[in-house]
Each structure stands twice: as C-alpha cells, then as structure tokens.
Design a protein around this motif. Structure first.
Motif, PDB file in Angstrom:
ATOM      1  N   LYS A  26       3.398   0.597   4.786  1.00 47.45           N
ATOM      2  CA  LYS A  26       2.606   0.567   3.552  1.00 47.45           C
ATOM      3  C   LYS A  26       3.506   0.506   2.323  1.00 47.45           C
ATOM      4  O   LYS A  26       3.158  -0.124   1.313  1.00 47.45           O
ATOM      5  N   CYS A  27       4.657   1.166   2.403  1.00 47.76           N
ATOM      6  CA  CYS A  27       5.594   1.096   1.284  1.00 47.76           C
ATOM      7  C   CYS A  27       6.091  -0.337   1.089  1.00 47.76           C
ATOM      8  O   CYS A  27       6.169  -0.831  -0.042  1.00 47.76           O
ATOM      9  N   TRP A  28       6.431  -1.009   2.191  1.00 47.89           N
ATOM     10  CA  TRP A  28       6.891  -2.389   2.043  1.00 47.89           C
ATOM     11  C   TRP A  28       5.751  -3.287   1.552  1.00 47.89           C
ATOM     12  O   TRP A  28       5.963  -4.140   0.677  1.00 47.89           O
ATOM     13  N   ASP A  29       4.554  -3.098   2.094  1.00 46.55           N
ATOM     14  CA  ASP A  29       3.406  -3.897   1.673  1.00 46.55           C
ATOM     15  C   ASP A  29       3.171  -3.812   0.166  1.00 46.55           C
ATOM     16  O   ASP A  29       2.753  -4.795  -0.464  1.00 46.55           O
ATOM     17  N   ASN A  30       3.418  -2.637  -0.409  1.00 49.80           N
ATOM     18  CA  ASN A  30       3.153  -2.400  -1.826  1.00 49.80           C
ATOM     19  C   ASN A  30       4.451  -2.207  -2.610  1.00 49.80           C
ATOM     20  O   ASN A  30       4.471  -1.500  -3.620  1.00 49.80           O
ATOM     21  N   ARG A  31       5.511  -2.862  -2.167  1.00 45.82           N
ATOM     22  CA  ARG A  31       6.847  -2.660  -2.753  1.00 45.82           C
ATOM     23  C   ARG A  31       6.882  -3.013  -4.235  1.00 45.82           C
ATOM     24  O   ARG A  31       7.565  -2.346  -5.021  1.00 45.82           O
ATOM     25  N   ASP A  32       6.156  -4.058  -4.635  1.00 39.35           N
ATOM     26  CA  ASP A  32       6.154  -4.442  -6.042  1.00 39.35           C
ATOM     27  C   ASP A  32       5.347  -3.452  -6.876  1.00 39.35           C
ATOM     28  O   ASP A  32       5.794  -3.023  -7.947  1.00 39.35           O
ATOM     29  N   GLY A  33       4.172  -3.083  -6.387  1.00 39.22           N
ATOM     30  CA  GLY A  33       3.346  -2.125  -7.120  1.00 39.22           C
ATOM     31  C   GLY A  33       4.017  -0.766  -7.264  1.00 39.22           C
ATOM     32  O   GLY A  33       3.873  -0.098  -8.291  1.00 39.22           O
ATOM     33  N   PHE A  34       4.738  -0.360  -6.227  1.00 39.47           N
ATOM     34  CA  PHE A  34       5.444   0.926  -6.276  1.00 39.47           C
ATOM     35  C   PHE A  34       6.814   0.811  -6.949  1.00 39.47           C
ATOM     36  O   PHE A  34       7.473   1.829  -7.153  1.00 39.47           O
ATOM     37  N   SER A 314       2.270   8.215  -0.406  1.00 40.87           N
ATOM     38  CA  SER A 314       2.735   8.694  -1.711  1.00 40.87           C
ATOM     39  C   SER A 314       4.016   9.508  -1.619  1.00 40.87           C
ATOM     40  O   SER A 314       4.934   9.352  -2.439  1.00 40.87           O
ATOM     41  N   VAL A 317       6.918   7.242  -0.898  1.00 34.76           N
ATOM     42  CA  VAL A 317       7.246   6.503  -2.120  1.00 34.76           C
ATOM     43  C   VAL A 317       8.106   7.367  -3.032  1.00 34.76           C
ATOM     44  O   VAL A 317       9.138   6.926  -3.554  1.00 34.76           O
TER      45      VAL A 317
END
Length: 342
Positions: A26-34, A314, A317
C-alpha cells in the motif's frame, strides 16, 4: 516523492503471514500521495502477491531500487520452503522474517541502504526457531556491535516520545530488574539520541516513577527513593536536563507533555499505553544509539486481519518518512564534516 537520499531505504517485510506485505504494498501504491522516498523490500514475493496484485520489480542490489521504483515495488527475493497463508504463521515464515531482517541490517551497515525499516514479526514464532533476543531492537544492536545497554527503543509520535527502561518482561519481574545503572544508561542513550537524531541541543527528559503516585515518599514502595532518584541525580550531575520521578498518571496530559522532549518510563506498558492512546495510527518505533538508522511501525503482525485488505499503512508511512529524515540528517553531517576536512 523525495529522492534526496543517496541510497534507498531497506524494508524487511516481517512475518510473511502478517500485515507487513500488505502495508508495504500500500505504501508503494500510494508513494506519490505519501511523498515517500525510494525503498526496497526484502522477503518472499509470494507473500506480497498473496495480498496484492500490483507490479513487483525483483532487484539484486538496493541501488537498482531508485530506477525500478516508478515501475513496481522493488524487492530483493527470499525463497521460503513454501509460501505462508495470510493469517497463518509458521516456523518457515519465521525463518524468512529473520533472514529478511538480517539482510536489511547488513545492507544498512555496508552503506548499500540509507536506513532500515523493520516490519512486524511474531516473537512466538521466532522463539520457536531459537531466536535469543527479547525483540528486533536487541538483535539489530548485536549485529551492529553495540551493547544492549547502550541502545533504547523510543516510540515517537507527533506530540509525544516515550522510552521504556525495561521492555519485554513479565510485570512481576520489573522491580527486580530495575537498577540505578540501568536507568542511567537508558536515560543517557535517550538524551544523546535526542541530540543526534532529532537535533535537540539541550534535550529535556522527564523520568517516571514505578509505583502509584511515584511511591508517596516511600509509603507505596521504595524504588523511587532507592533506585530512581539516585539515577536522576547522576544524570543531572553530568549536566543533563532531567526531572522526576513523576507519577505516571499525570505525565501525559497536554500541559505536562509541553515540559519535556521525551519521557523515560520504567516498564513496557507505562511507555506504550500513552503513545498508542495518542498516536495509534502514526507512532514510530526508532532505535537510538545505533551506528545506523532503524525505525519500525508501532504495530504488530495483526494476523487476525492479514489478507483482508483492512491493514492501515499509516504507521509504516510514518516509519519510512522518519527513517528518511534521520538518514538525510546523517548524510548532511557527513558531507559537512568532509567539507570541513577538505
């Protein structure tokens, strides 16, 4: 996303049957948002594929992770004898989680990775394969050649940092294990870590009592008088800003937290209950006193929800971001020192 680090972060996946594989995906999936920096995971790709259908980029060297990061989750492959089912831990999975941890620490020690972020492990399973350490913190310290008394586990959240003097002990053994020397060494390591890792020039450390009301002048126990107060006096004599022993039940409200940079607590739950009550989703476990940067999410394997898609990334992240910030600070110090010598 940030690419300020010279090398990626190394992330051990933890127990393959837990939520580690899911939250790292999930961290990689949302790498830009995070706004996450490049990282490389270490583990069995089948444990990731069991909970996620996204792209995986197998790499042999962490330095390949930066180029691979935009296309898939970079992963250094470990091959378990058989894949673990989410929610069903096994001895084989424990071996994989330990191998992943060993490799991640080795990469950071060699300079191939900027820092280590460790996924959650199942201590019961590790003990079944002969693991001799109370937890990952002590294992990492040993691999770095640091005595256990010179490192501390700090739980760090946005408004609170806590450090337990004793960690994974039965409660009825805590008083017997407490010594002034142990409190001094934990306090000193915490204070030095606040200086080195968090950039606080003159850190303030609040030290808790052990007993209710900090012993009530000896009426509810003498550990404060005989063990804790001498340790506080010794640290103060070295020039550190320390206070206590404070009653634990009045240490963690907002006004009290404003008076210190970290709280040194006598046992595991005394330190972890307040940090989890305040920052359950975004607290980070960071080890102070190591020659490398090591952080971890402040949650366990959560076998009960593994494979259901419910795991919240979270805390991981936050662990990745803190690891990147601490590693970048270390790199800046090295560059500054090199420039001064030139």
């Amino acid at each position: 996303m940030s690419r300020a680090l010279s090398t990626p972060l190394a992330v051990s996946l933890g127990d393959p049957a837990g939520v580690g594989p899911e939250v790292i995906a999930k961290c990689w999936d949302n790498r830009d948002g995070f706004a996450l920096p490049p990282f490389v995971a270490i583990g069995d790709p089948r444990s990731v594929a069991a909970v996620w259908d996204g792209p995986i980029e197998l790499v042999d060297d962490p330095r390949q992770a930066d180029a691979a990061f935009d296309f898939g989750l970079p992963l250094i492959q470990l091959n378990a004898p058989r894949p673990d089912m989410p929610g069903h831990p096994s001895v084989a999975g424990a071996h994989t989680s330990l191998d992943s941890l060993e490799i991640a620490v080795g990469l950071a020690r060699s300079g191939s990775a900027a820092a280590v972020v460790t996924g959650p492990v199942a201590k019961e399973q590790l003990y079944a394969i002969g693991f001799q350490h109370p937890g990952q913190t002590e294992f990492v310290a040993e691999r770095c050649g640091v005595a256990p008394g010179n490192v501390v586990m700090m739980l760090a959240g946005p408004t609170l940092r806590t450090v337990p003097v004793t960690t994974h002990l039965p409660l009825d053994e805590v008083a017997a294990r407490l010594t002034s020397a142990l409190i001094e060494s934990r306090g000193r390591a915490a204070l030095r870590g606040l200086q080195r890792n968090f950039g606080i020039a003159e850190p303030r450390l609040a030290i808790s009592g052990l007993n209710p009301h900090a012993g009530e002048g000896g009426q509810l126990g003498r550990e404060e008088i005989e063990i804790i107060e001498p340790a506080i006096a010794a640290l103060a004599a070295e020039g550190w800003r320390v206070t206590g022993p404070h009653p634990a039940d009045t240490m963690f409200h907002a006004r009290a937290r404003a008076m210190y940079d970290a709280a040194l607590c006598m046992y595991h739950d005394q330190a972890l209950i307040p940090i989890k009550a305040l920052h359950f989703e975004d607290a980070v476990n960071v080890t102070l006193g190591l020659p490398i940067v090591r952080t971890a999410p402040d949650h366990g394997t959560a076998f009960d929800i593994a494979g259901t898609g419910k795991a919240n990334p979270s805390s991981l992240v936050a662990a990745l971001k803190l690891a990147a910030r601490l590693a970048a600070a270390d790199e800046n110090k090295l560059r500054t020192a090199a420039a001064a010598r030139a």
